[in-house]
Design an enzyme around this catalytic site. Structure first.
Site: not given
Length: 631
Positions: A460-461, A463-467, A534
Site C-alpha cells: 500500500g501507499l 502512510g496507509a498504515g502497513k507498519s 512494493s
C-alpha cells in the site's frame, strides 16, 4: 579558402515538411527543387506545357503531385520522398500530408526524418493542424525544426505581420520544449528567401531556407550508438547454429560477450560467417547484415535483440508511453492490442490512461478514453518481458506502433521512467547449484507449530498504515501461539539491504531479496508479515513465485488523500515541493493489486478492525489445529 564537401559522399539528411493544409508546402518544395537545380531534365518544360493545356498558371505544387487524385482534390494524401542538394550536402525531402484525415501518413513520414520544416501561412497564423503537427514532431523526438512563414507576398511583405506570427510560433514551440533553429519569412511561389535572399524584405537579415537547413546538425550515425542487433533468423549449417540479423546500431567483434534480450542469455561471438571471403571477418558494423556463431549453444531466437551488457536495452513488462490514437473507435483501459517495437511483437493491454493532452493548449487532464486523433499519456503492460529503449536515449528504438487486426491504430514513444530494469532480477548468477532435500517435511513442521508457514505480504501507499498493522498483527499472532515475525524497511535496510539505494532498480532488488528471505522463513514453518510499499506488480509477482502457495497478498488500500493527510514523516509534503524524487504516488507509480487475497482499508475502518480481519484470515488459511485465544 573553404572547401565545399562533396554531397555525393555524404549521407543525405532526411527532412520532413509539415504544416496545415493549404499553407503552401507543396509549392515551397517544388520551387525549392527548381531553385537548387534539383529538378530532373525536362521537368520544368513538362510542367509548363501541362499548365498551358489546362489554361492555368504554372503551379510548383504539381512537382510533387504523385497521384491524379491529389490534383483533383487539391490536397496531398500520401508522403512523397524526393532528393535535392545544396552546395553542402544532399537531402531527402519527405512531403507529409497536412489534411487531418491523413495524419497516419504524416506520422509515418515524420518517424523516419532527421529534422523538420514547419510551414505556416503568414495570413492565417498558427492553426489547429500547425499545432498538432508541431506536437507530433515533438512526440516523435524531432528536435531540429526550421519554421518558414509563407505567403509574405499576400500581405505586402509586411514585417509587423511576420513578427506577430513569429512570436506566436515561438511561444507554442517553447511550451512543448522545442526551440526553432530558424524562422524564415518566404514567398514560396516567387522563390523569395528559399535558395536566394529576397531583396523585397530588407528588414530580414537571417538565413535563407537552404542556409537554415545547411546549419542543421546530422544525427549521430548508428555506428556511434550502443549495439542493437535484432535476430531475424537462425540457420543450422553442418554442426553450426548461425544467427542472422542486421546490425541496426553500433558494432561488435569476434570475442565480444553479447547479451540477448529479453531472454537475458549471454554468450561470446565465436565467428562471423562469410562466404568465399579471402580472410575471416573479425568485426561487423551498423548497416551490415551478418551471420555469426556463439561459443555456447544458448537458445537465441528470432525477435531477440543482441547487445553489449553495459548498454543493453531495459527489460520490463510495463512502461509508460505517449501515443497518438488514429482509430475511429475510442481506446479504453483494458483494451488489448498488438504492440510492434523493432522486430518484437507482443500482446499489450492498456492498463491506465494517466492524462489526455490537448494539442492546442497542451493542457493535461484525466480521461477515461482516448478518441480519434487524440494524444494521451498511458501505461501499457504485457504478459511477457520486452526489451525496450527509452525514446529519449534511443529515438529509433523507443518508437512503437499498435495494431488492431491488420490496421495500425496508434503510434507512440516509450518512457521507462518510474519502472525498474528487471534484467538483474532475472539473472541467475550462481552455477553448480543443486537442490537439497530436507529431512524434515513441511507437514511435520506445520504439525509441530500448529500452523503452516506463510507470507502475509502487506502492500500500500506510504502512510496507509502497513507498519502499524504489521506490528499489531505480529503481536496478536504471537499471543495466539503462532510463530510470527515482521520484515519491514527498518530491519532489512540496516543489514541485508544496507547496500541498496532508492532508485527504481534498487527498490526492485530490495523487494526481490525480501521476497526470497520471506519464502525461506515460510519454508521453515514461520508466518512472515511484511510491510513494504512494493509498488510494482512485477516485483510482488516475483515474491509470490518465490513463496508459492504460502504467499498471501494483503492490500492496505488507504487512498492517496488520506495518506497525504496523515504524512507522519512529512514525506508527501517534501515530494510535492520537489525535494524527494521518484516518490510513490506522487512522481512514481503505484500499481495496486488486481486480485489480492485480502483488502483492508484504514481510511474507512479502524486499525483494530483491520487487525481483526488479517488475524481472522490467518486463522482460516494457515491454522492446522484449534488453538486457544491469547491475550
Amino acid at each position: 579558402m573553404t572547401t565545399l564537401l562533396n554531397p555525393m559522399k555524404i549521407s543525405p539528411m532526411k527532412i520532413v515538411v509539415v504544416g496545415h493544409v493549404d499553407h503552401g508546402k507543396s509549392t515551397l518544395i517544388g520551387r525549392l527543387l527548381h531553385d537548387t537545380g534539383s529538378l530532373p531534365d525536362g521537368k520544368l518544360e513538362e510542367l509548363t506545357a501541362m499548365a498551358e493545356r489546362r489554361g492555368m498558371p504554372l503551379e510548383w505544387s504539381f512537382v510533387l503531385d504523385a497521384f491524379q487524385a491529389e490534383r483533383d482534390q487539391a490536397i496531398t494524401i500520401d508522403t512523397t520522398q524526393i532528393n535535392f542538394k545544396s552546395d553542402k550536402r544532399p537531402y531527402v525531402i519527405i512531403d507529409a500530408p497536412g489534411h487531418r484525415e491523413f495524419l497516419k501518413n504524416m506520422v509515418s513520414g515524420a518517424a523516419s526524418a532527421d529534422a523538420a520544416v514547419l510551414v505556416v501561412d503568414v495570413a492565417e497564423g498558427v492553426r489547429e493542424q500547425s499545432r498538432r503537427h508541431a506536437f507530433l514532431l515533438h512526440l516523435l523526438g524531432l528536435r531540429q525544426v526550421v519554421v518558414v512563414v509563407n505567403k509574405l507576398d499576400l500581405v505586402g511583405r509586411d514585417e509587423t505581420r511576420f513578427r506577430a506570427v513569429e512570436a506566436e510560433v515561438r511561444a507554442y514551440l517553447a511550451e512543448i520544449g522545442l526551440e526553432p533553429s530558424a524562422i524564415v519569412p518566404i514567398a514560396a511561389r516567387d522563390g523569395e528567401n528559399l535558395a536566394a535572399r529576397a531583396t523585397t524584405m530588407p528588414w530580414y537579415d537571417g538565413p535563407t531556407l537552404v542556409e537554415a537547413l545547411d546549419a542543421l546538425v546530422p544525427l549521430a550515425p548508428p555506428l556511434e550508438r550502443p549495439l542493437r542487433l535484432p535476430i531475424q533468423d537462425v540457420y543450422k549449417f553442418d554442426e553450426r547454429r548461425i544467427l542472422v540479423g542486421r546490425v541496426e546500431a553500433g558494432g561488435f567483434e569476434v570475442g565480444d560477450e553479447l547479451v540477448f534480450s529479453p531472454s537475458n542469455r549471454r554468450a561470446r561471438v565465436k565467428s562471423i560467417e562469410t562466404w568465399n571471403a579471402p580472410a575471416p571477418k573479425l568485426a561487423a558494423r551498423a548497416g551490415e547484415v551478418v551471420g555469426f556463431t556463439l561459443d555456447e549453444q544458448i537458445f537465441a531466437e528470432r525477435g531477440d535483440v543482441a547487445s553489449h551488457e553495459a548498454s543493453a536495452p531495459k527489460l520490463t513488462n510495463v512502461f509508460r508511453a505517449t501515443l497518438f490514437w488514429l482509430a475511429e473507435r475510442t481506446l479504453s483501459p483494458g483494451d488489448t492490442l498488438k504492440l510492434k517495437v523493432g522486430p518484437d511483437e507482443a500482446n499489450v493491454t492498456l492498463e491506465a490512461i494517466e492524462n489526455a493532452i490537448d494539442t492546442q493548449t497542451l493542457a493535461r487532464a484525466p480521461a477515461v478514453g482516448v478518441g480519434h486523433n487524440e494524444v494521451a499519456e498511458v501505461v501499457l503492460r504485457t504478459r511477457e518481458m520486452l526489451s525496450l529503449d527509452d525514446h529519449r536515449t534511443n529515438p529509433a528504438g523507443g518508437r512503437f506502433v499498435l495494431v488492431d487486426g491488420f490496421d495500425t491504430v496508434a503510434g507512440g514513444v516509450i518512457s521507462t521512467d518510474g519502472y525498474p530494469d528487471q534484467r538483474e532480477a532475472m539473472r541467475v548468477k550462481g552455477t553448480n547449484l543443486y537442490e537439497v532435500d530436507h529431512l524434515l517435511s513441511t507437514q511435520g513442521r506445520a504439525f509441530r507449530n500448529g500452523h503452516r508457514g506463510g507470507v502475509i505480504w502487506m502492500t500500500g501507499l506510504s502512510g496507509a498504515g502497513k507498519s502499524t498493522l504489521a506490528m499489531r498483527v505480529e503481536q496478536r499472532l504471537f499471543a495466539k501461539g503462532y510463530q510470527a515475525f515482521v520484515l519491514d524497511g527498518d530491519n532489512v535496510r540496516k543489514g541485508l539491504n544496507a547496500d541498496l539505494g532508492f532508485s527504481p532498480e534498487d527498490r526492485a532488488e530490495n523487494i526481490r531479496r525480501v521476497g526470497e528471505v520471506a519464502a525461506l522463513f515460510a519454508e521453515a514453518g514461520m508466518i512472515v508479515v511484511t510491510a513494504f510499499i512494493s509498488p510494482y506488480r512485477s516485483d510482488r509477482d516475483r515474491a509470490r513465485a518465490a513463496a508459492g502457495e504460502a504467499f498471501h497478498e494483503v492490500h492496505v488500500a488507504a487512498d492517496l488523500a488520506t495518506c497525504e493527510e496523515r504524512d507522519p514523516k512529512g514525506l508527501y509534503r517534501r515530494a510535492r515541493a520537489g525535494e524527494i524524487g521518484e516518490f510513490t504516488g506522487i512522481t512514481a507509480p503505484y500499481e495496486a493489486p488486481e486480485t489480492p487475497e485480502l483488502v483492508v482499508d484504514t481510511s474507512k475502518a479502524s486499525i483494530e478492525t483491520c487487525v481483526d480481519a488479517i488475524v481472522a484470515y490467518v486463522d482460516a488459511h494457515l491454522a492446522v489445529r484449534a488453538r486457544a485465544v491469547g491475550a
